[in-house]
Design a protein around this motif. Structure first.
Motif, PDB file in Angstrom:
ATOM      1  N   LEU A 201       3.916  -0.069  -6.435  1.00 43.57           N
ATOM      2  CA  LEU A 201       2.833   0.493  -5.628  1.00 43.57           C
ATOM      3  C   LEU A 201       1.467   0.039  -6.147  1.00 43.57           C
ATOM      4  O   LEU A 201       0.585  -0.331  -5.369  1.00 43.57           O
ATOM      5  CB  LEU A 201       2.902   2.025  -5.626  1.00 43.57           C
ATOM      6  CG  LEU A 201       4.009   2.661  -4.812  1.00 43.57           C
ATOM      7  CD1 LEU A 201       4.091   4.150  -5.094  1.00 43.57           C
ATOM      8  CD2 LEU A 201       3.820   2.403  -3.325  1.00 43.57           C
ATOM      9  N   LEU A 202       1.307   0.075  -7.464  1.00 40.06           N
ATOM     10  CA  LEU A 202       0.024  -0.260  -8.079  1.00 40.06           C
ATOM     11  C   LEU A 202      -0.307  -1.748  -7.980  1.00 40.06           C
ATOM     12  O   LEU A 202      -1.436  -2.114  -7.648  1.00 40.06           O
ATOM     13  CB  LEU A 202       0.030   0.173  -9.545  1.00 40.06           C
ATOM     14  CG  LEU A 202      -1.283   0.023 -10.310  1.00 40.06           C
ATOM     15  CD1 LEU A 202      -2.332   0.967  -9.746  1.00 40.06           C
ATOM     16  CD2 LEU A 202      -1.055   0.299 -11.788  1.00 40.06           C
ATOM     17  N   ASN A 203       0.680  -2.611  -8.252  1.00 39.78           N
ATOM     18  CA  ASN A 203       0.408  -4.048  -8.356  1.00 39.78           C
ATOM     19  C   ASN A 203       0.716  -4.864  -7.111  1.00 39.78           C
ATOM     20  O   ASN A 203       0.250  -5.991  -6.986  1.00 39.78           O
ATOM     21  CB  ASN A 203       1.199  -4.639  -9.528  1.00 39.78           C
ATOM     22  CG  ASN A 203       0.789  -4.015 -10.839  1.00 39.78           C
ATOM     23  OD1 ASN A 203      -0.380  -3.731 -11.071  1.00 39.78           O
ATOM     24  ND2 ASN A 203       1.755  -3.776 -11.700  1.00 39.78           N
ATOM     25  N   LYS A 204       1.504  -4.310  -6.177  1.00 41.13           N
ATOM     26  CA  LYS A 204       1.874  -5.077  -4.994  1.00 41.13           C
ATOM     27  C   LYS A 204       1.397  -4.419  -3.703  1.00 41.13           C
ATOM     28  O   LYS A 204       0.584  -4.973  -2.971  1.00 41.13           O
ATOM     29  CB  LYS A 204       3.397  -5.278  -4.968  1.00 41.13           C
ATOM     30  CG  LYS A 204       3.932  -5.937  -3.725  1.00 41.13           C
ATOM     31  CD  LYS A 204       3.518  -7.398  -3.628  1.00 41.13           C
ATOM     32  CE  LYS A 204       4.164  -8.057  -2.419  1.00 41.13           C
ATOM     33  NZ  LYS A 204       3.227  -8.735  -1.570  1.00 41.13           N
ATOM     34  N   GLU A 205       1.927  -3.234  -3.408  1.00 44.29           N
ATOM     35  CA  GLU A 205       1.631  -2.638  -2.106  1.00 44.29           C
ATOM     36  C   GLU A 205       0.172  -2.231  -1.958  1.00 44.29           C
ATOM     37  O   GLU A 205      -0.445  -2.509  -0.934  1.00 44.29           O
ATOM     38  CB  GLU A 205       2.534  -1.440  -1.803  1.00 44.29           C
ATOM     39  CG  GLU A 205       2.258  -0.940  -0.392  1.00 44.29           C
ATOM     40  CD  GLU A 205       3.335  -0.087   0.224  1.00 44.29           C
ATOM     41  OE1 GLU A 205       3.174   0.246   1.394  1.00 44.29           O
ATOM     42  OE2 GLU A 205       4.317   0.237  -0.443  1.00 44.29           O
ATOM     43  N   ARG A 206      -0.396  -1.568  -2.964  1.00 46.61           N
ATOM     44  CA  ARG A 206      -1.790  -1.131  -2.834  1.00 46.61           C
ATOM     45  C   ARG A 206      -2.741  -2.317  -2.653  1.00 46.61           C
ATOM     46  O   ARG A 206      -3.588  -2.290  -1.760  1.00 46.61           O
ATOM     47  CB  ARG A 206      -2.209  -0.269  -4.022  1.00 46.61           C
ATOM     48  CG  ARG A 206      -3.535   0.424  -3.775  1.00 46.61           C
ATOM     49  CD  ARG A 206      -3.892   1.423  -4.850  1.00 46.61           C
ATOM     50  NE  ARG A 206      -4.923   2.322  -4.403  1.00 46.61           N
ATOM     51  CZ  ARG A 206      -6.174   1.967  -4.109  1.00 46.61           C
ATOM     52  NH1 ARG A 206      -6.550   0.709  -4.188  1.00 46.61           N
ATOM     53  NH2 ARG A 206      -7.052   2.851  -3.694  1.00 46.61           N
ATOM     54  N   PRO A 207      -2.636  -3.395  -3.448  1.00 47.21           N
ATOM     55  CA  PRO A 207      -3.522  -4.547  -3.214  1.00 47.21           C
ATOM     56  C   PRO A 207      -3.323  -5.178  -1.828  1.00 47.21           C
ATOM     57  O   PRO A 207      -4.303  -5.588  -1.185  1.00 47.21           O
ATOM     58  CB  PRO A 207      -3.136  -5.529  -4.320  1.00 47.21           C
ATOM     59  CG  PRO A 207      -2.580  -4.675  -5.404  1.00 47.21           C
ATOM     60  CD  PRO A 207      -1.881  -3.543  -4.706  1.00 47.21           C
ATOM     61  N   ASP A 208      -2.079  -5.238  -1.352  1.00 51.68           N
ATOM     62  CA  ASP A 208      -1.820  -5.804  -0.020  1.00 51.68           C
ATOM     63  C   ASP A 208      -2.477  -4.965   1.074  1.00 51.68           C
ATOM     64  O   ASP A 208      -3.109  -5.490   1.991  1.00 51.68           O
ATOM     65  CB  ASP A 208      -0.318  -5.912   0.246  1.00 51.68           C
ATOM     66  CG  ASP A 208       0.360  -6.998  -0.575  1.00 51.68           C
ATOM     67  OD1 ASP A 208      -0.355  -7.783  -1.256  1.00 51.68           O
ATOM     68  OD2 ASP A 208       1.609  -7.053  -0.551  1.00 51.68           O
ATOM     69  N   VAL A 209      -2.320  -3.641   0.995  1.00 55.46           N
ATOM     70  CA  VAL A 209      -2.906  -2.756   2.001  1.00 55.46           C
ATOM     71  C   VAL A 209      -4.432  -2.786   1.901  1.00 55.46           C
ATOM     72  O   VAL A 209      -5.126  -2.795   2.923  1.00 55.46           O
ATOM     73  CB  VAL A 209      -2.356  -1.317   1.860  1.00 55.46           C
ATOM     74  CG1 VAL A 209      -3.081  -0.355   2.796  1.00 55.46           C
ATOM     75  CG2 VAL A 209      -0.855  -1.289   2.127  1.00 55.46           C
ATOM     76  N   THR A 210      -4.956  -2.834   0.681  1.00 58.16           N
ATOM     77  CA  THR A 210      -6.417  -2.915   0.501  1.00 58.16           C
ATOM     78  C   THR A 210      -6.958  -4.180   1.153  1.00 58.16           C
ATOM     79  O   THR A 210      -8.013  -4.143   1.809  1.00 58.16           O
ATOM     80  CB  THR A 210      -6.770  -2.868  -0.992  1.00 58.16           C
ATOM     81  OG1 THR A 210      -6.263  -1.650  -1.553  1.00 58.16           O
ATOM     82  CG2 THR A 210      -8.269  -2.916  -1.213  1.00 58.16           C
ATOM     83  N   ALA A 211      -6.268  -5.296   1.003  1.00 65.44           N
ATOM     84  CA  ALA A 211      -6.710  -6.558   1.621  1.00 65.44           C
ATOM     85  C   ALA A 211      -6.694  -6.451   3.146  1.00 65.44           C
ATOM     86  O   ALA A 211      -7.620  -6.924   3.818  1.00 65.44           O
ATOM     87  CB  ALA A 211      -5.823  -7.707   1.156  1.00 65.44           C
TER      88      ALA A 211
END
Length: 197
Positions: free
Chosen positions: A47-57
């Motif tokens: 969640l911290l390193n993959k999904e959250r950065p993807d959704v933020t982008a």
């Protein structure tokens, strides 16, 4: 009810309040198997390193497309970010108070039931059931994994192979005969990301 009386959120950027971690018995620790701890850690890191950065982008890209009030990517992305942040806070709290107990570690008395035990018991009708006592975040009824704070586990804990214990249920009192106690590795499947959208 008329929509005029329904208050909608004024600011989608507001974070939802923290959801309290379900309570543990007073003065107890959050016991987990090594596999359960690894699973929660994997989810947290994903969640911290993959999904959250993807959704933020995606949210940043959608925000640059103009009107945010009717921008589905922006609105969904902000909602998903709130969900991710809420889950990250929950996992962080759980991992901070975790006490890892290996069920396969040698025991002083391997016939006595404690966290991590795999127990076969017979109910008063003679039907046998096998359960493994695991952490509150590791339960899986289909595999017979029950929480160490469940009523059945509480009835079994501290008893020995051959003992009869009392289980208090809403339907009444049941007697459980402990057939066998075993300490073996408990397999918790690894975390598998759920891909949304």
């Amino acid at each position: 009810m008329s929509k005029a009386f329904v208050k909608e959120a004024d600011n989608l950027d507001e974070l939802e309040e923290d959801v309290p971690v379900p309570p543990l018995p007073q003065g107890s620790k959050n016991y987990m198997t090594p596999g359960g701890h690894a699973r929660l850690t994997e989810e947290y890191l994903w969640l911290l390193n993959k999904e959250r950065p993807d959704v933020t982008a995606t949210v940043a890209w959608a925000a640059g497309n103009g009107d945010r009030s009717e921008n589905g990517d922006y609105l969904y992305g902000k909602k998903r970010l709130r969900e991710i942040d809420k889950r990250l806070r929950f996992l962080s709290k759980r991992l901070d108070v975790a006490e890892i107990v290996d069920p396969a570690a040698p025991r002083e008395d391997p016939t006595r039931i404690f966290f991590g035990a795999t127990v076969c018991y017979a109910d008063q009708h003679g039907q046998e059931r096998t359960v493994s006592i695991v952490g509150i975040d590791e339960i899986d009824p289909l595999k017979g994994y029950i929480s160490w704070i469940s009523p059945v586990a509480r009835a079994l804990i501290s008893a020995r192979e051959g003992d009869t214990v009392i289980l208090r249920t809403p339907a009444g009192i049941e007697k459980l005969d402990i057939v066998s106690v075993d300490y073996q590795p408990i397999v918790i499947p690894p975390f598998e990301p759920v891909h949304s959208r």
